[in-house]
Enzyme design. Structure first.
Site, PDB file in Angstrom:
ATOM      1  N   CYS A   1      48.097  70.887  72.848  1.00 43.61           N
ATOM      2  CA  CYS A   1      47.932  71.571  74.141  1.00 43.61           C
ATOM      3  C   CYS A   1      47.135  70.681  75.098  1.00 43.61           C
ATOM      4  O   CYS A   1      47.430  70.640  76.297  1.00 43.61           O
ATOM      5  CB  CYS A   1      47.248  72.916  73.951  1.00 43.61           C
ATOM      6  SG  CYS A   1      48.363  74.191  73.315  1.00 43.61           S
TER       7      CYS A   1
ATOM      8  N   HIS B   1      52.442  77.265  73.064  1.00 47.49           N
ATOM      9  CA  HIS B   1      51.790  77.014  71.774  1.00 47.49           C
ATOM     10  C   HIS B   1      52.390  77.929  70.702  1.00 47.49           C
ATOM     11  O   HIS B   1      52.127  79.128  70.684  1.00 47.49           O
ATOM     12  CB  HIS B   1      50.275  77.245  71.866  1.00 47.49           C
ATOM     13  CG  HIS B   1      49.571  76.976  70.571  1.00 47.49           C
ATOM     14  ND1 HIS B   1      49.035  75.749  70.239  1.00 47.49           N
ATOM     15  CD2 HIS B   1      49.362  77.774  69.487  1.00 47.49           C
ATOM     16  CE1 HIS B   1      48.513  75.813  69.032  1.00 47.49           C
ATOM     17  NE2 HIS B   1      48.692  77.029  68.548  1.00 47.49           N
TER      18      HIS B   1
ATOM     19  N   ASN C   1      57.032  69.234  59.642  1.00 47.99           N
ATOM     20  CA  ASN C   1      56.117  69.568  58.563  1.00 47.99           C
ATOM     21  C   ASN C   1      55.516  70.935  58.870  1.00 47.99           C
ATOM     22  O   ASN C   1      55.046  71.170  59.988  1.00 47.99           O
ATOM     23  CB  ASN C   1      55.007  68.514  58.471  1.00 47.99           C
ATOM     24  CG  ASN C   1      55.556  67.150  58.100  1.00 47.99           C
ATOM     25  OD1 ASN C   1      56.511  67.053  57.327  1.00 47.99           O
ATOM     26  ND2 ASN C   1      54.969  66.088  58.650  1.00 47.99           N
TER      27      ASN C   1
ATOM     28  N   THR D   1      49.503  68.637  59.953  1.00 48.68           N
ATOM     29  CA  THR D   1      48.094  68.365  60.275  1.00 48.68           C
ATOM     30  C   THR D   1      47.717  68.865  61.665  1.00 48.68           C
ATOM     31  O   THR D   1      46.536  69.015  61.959  1.00 48.68           O
ATOM     32  CB  THR D   1      47.771  66.863  60.175  1.00 48.68           C
ATOM     33  OG1 THR D   1      48.601  66.148  61.099  1.00 48.68           O
ATOM     34  CG2 THR D   1      47.992  66.336  58.772  1.00 48.68           C
TER      35      THR D   1
ATOM     36  N   HIS E   1      50.411  72.942  66.043  1.00 51.17           N
ATOM     37  CA  HIS E   1      51.241  73.245  67.224  1.00 51.17           C
ATOM     38  C   HIS E   1      52.603  72.677  66.833  1.00 51.17           C
ATOM     39  O   HIS E   1      52.719  71.456  66.599  1.00 51.17           O
ATOM     40  CB  HIS E   1      50.649  72.550  68.460  1.00 51.17           C
ATOM     41  CG  HIS E   1      51.390  72.775  69.751  1.00 51.17           C
ATOM     42  ND1 HIS E   1      50.738  73.136  70.924  1.00 51.17           N
ATOM     43  CD2 HIS E   1      52.696  72.652  70.079  1.00 51.17           C
ATOM     44  CE1 HIS E   1      51.624  73.239  71.908  1.00 51.17           C
ATOM     45  NE2 HIS E   1      52.820  72.941  71.417  1.00 51.17           N
TER      46      HIS E   1
ATOM     47  N   HIS F   1      55.850  70.905  66.022  1.00 55.32           N
ATOM     48  CA  HIS F   1      56.346  69.630  66.560  1.00 55.32           C
ATOM     49  C   HIS F   1      57.434  69.097  65.649  1.00 55.32           C
ATOM     50  O   HIS F   1      57.418  69.324  64.438  1.00 55.32           O
ATOM     51  CB  HIS F   1      55.217  68.598  66.708  1.00 55.32           C
ATOM     52  CG  HIS F   1      54.383  68.429  65.478  1.00 55.32           C
ATOM     53  ND1 HIS F   1      53.390  69.316  65.126  1.00 55.32           N
ATOM     54  CD2 HIS F   1      54.402  67.483  64.502  1.00 55.32           C
ATOM     55  CE1 HIS F   1      52.830  68.923  63.996  1.00 55.32           C
ATOM     56  NE2 HIS F   1      53.432  67.817  63.588  1.00 55.32           N
TER      57      HIS F   1
ATOM     58  N   HIS G   1      59.101  65.578  64.536  1.00 54.73           N
ATOM     59  CA  HIS G   1      59.072  64.119  64.524  1.00 54.73           C
ATOM     60  C   HIS G   1      60.515  63.628  64.645  1.00 54.73           C
ATOM     61  O   HIS G   1      61.415  64.170  63.984  1.00 54.73           O
ATOM     62  CB  HIS G   1      58.546  63.588  63.189  1.00 54.73           C
ATOM     63  CG  HIS G   1      57.145  63.976  62.843  1.00 54.73           C
ATOM     64  ND1 HIS G   1      56.091  63.098  62.941  1.00 54.73           N
ATOM     65  CD2 HIS G   1      56.623  65.143  62.385  1.00 54.73           C
ATOM     66  CE1 HIS G   1      54.972  63.703  62.534  1.00 54.73           C
ATOM     67  NE2 HIS G   1      55.269  64.939  62.194  1.00 54.73           N
TER      68      HIS G   1
HETATM   69  P1  AMP Z   1      52.041  66.390  61.186  1.00 53.46           P
HETATM   70  O1  AMP Z   1      51.336  65.665  60.086  1.00 53.46           O
HETATM   71  O2  AMP Z   1      53.476  66.674  60.935  1.00 53.46           O
HETATM   72  O3  AMP Z   1      51.258  67.608  61.645  1.00 53.46           O
HETATM   73  O4  AMP Z   1      52.094  65.360  62.393  1.00 53.46           O
HETATM   74  C1  AMP Z   1      51.081  65.195  63.320  1.00 53.46           C
HETATM   75  C2  AMP Z   1      51.373  63.888  63.986  1.00 53.46           C
HETATM   76  O5  AMP Z   1      50.644  63.830  65.191  1.00 53.46           O
HETATM   77  C3  AMP Z   1      50.982  62.659  63.163  1.00 53.46           C
HETATM   78  O6  AMP Z   1      52.144  61.854  62.923  1.00 53.46           O
HETATM   79  C4  AMP Z   1      49.958  61.951  64.048  1.00 53.46           C
HETATM   80  O7  AMP Z   1      50.082  60.545  63.988  1.00 53.46           O
HETATM   81  C5  AMP Z   1      50.298  62.505  65.419  1.00 53.46           C
HETATM   82  N1  AMP Z   1      49.195  62.504  66.368  1.00 53.46           N
HETATM   83  C6  AMP Z   1      47.949  62.993  66.166  1.00 53.46           C
HETATM   84  N2  AMP Z   1      47.203  62.833  67.276  1.00 53.46           N
HETATM   85  C7  AMP Z   1      48.007  62.254  68.201  1.00 53.46           C
HETATM   86  C8  AMP Z   1      47.822  61.816  69.546  1.00 53.46           C
HETATM   87  N3  AMP Z   1      46.650  61.962  70.182  1.00 53.46           N
HETATM   88  N4  AMP Z   1      48.859  61.234  70.181  1.00 53.46           N
HETATM   89  C9  AMP Z   1      50.054  61.075  69.558  1.00 53.46           C
HETATM   90  N5  AMP Z   1      50.285  61.468  68.291  1.00 53.46           N
HETATM   91  C10 AMP Z   1      49.267  62.043  67.617  1.00 53.46           C
HETATM   92 ZN    ZN Z   2      48.815  73.900  71.104  1.00 54.30          ZN
END
Ligand code: AMP
Ligand code: ZN
Length: 112
Positions: A6, A45, A85, A93, A96, A98, A100
């Protein structure tokens, strides 16, 4: 809300934006696992795939349409991988939702 994505949407944290409109943001993953590795997020969100519902389902198909358009523009004609994931066991991790998108190299399967 203390959500890093966010904050990226609100430009409180910088990111390398590939595409943005009123509904979604697409930006490069900070820790790329492939030559092409970007993340697609809804501006709304939604915590995770567990929270996809009849009320918010349209954004999910919208995201997949944009992925098809952008991967075509990036000429990923040999294919690519879309990863979501979900939850602790899924390796999520950032809470929110997402997607990939990884490409420009041959990816192994299955994941560890
Ligand atoms: P997940 O483990 O599937 O929740 O993926 C979270 C992803 O967010 C990871 O691949 C991180 O490298 C990426 N990530 C975390 N912080 C940032 C950020 N500030 N800008 C871009 N990607 C990020
Ligand atoms: Zn969010």
């Amino acid at each position: 809300m203390d959500c890093i994505f966010c904050k990226i949407i609100n430009k409180e944290i910088p990111s390398k934006i590939i595409y943005e409109d009123e509904k979604i943001l697409i930006f490069n993953d900070i820790n790329p696992e492939a030559p092409v590795h970007f993340l697609v997020i809804p501006k709304e969100h939604i915590e995770s795939a567990k929270k996809i519902s009849p009320e918010n389902k349209d954004i999910i198909s919208y995201i997949f349409i944009k992925i098809a358009e952008i991967t075509k523009k990036l000429n990923l004609k040999n294919g690519f991988r879309i990863v979501n994931n979900c939850g602790t066991d899924g390796g999520q991790t950032v809470n929110h939702i997402h997607f990939h998108v990884l490409g420009s190299r041959k990816l192994s399967w299955p994941p560890g």
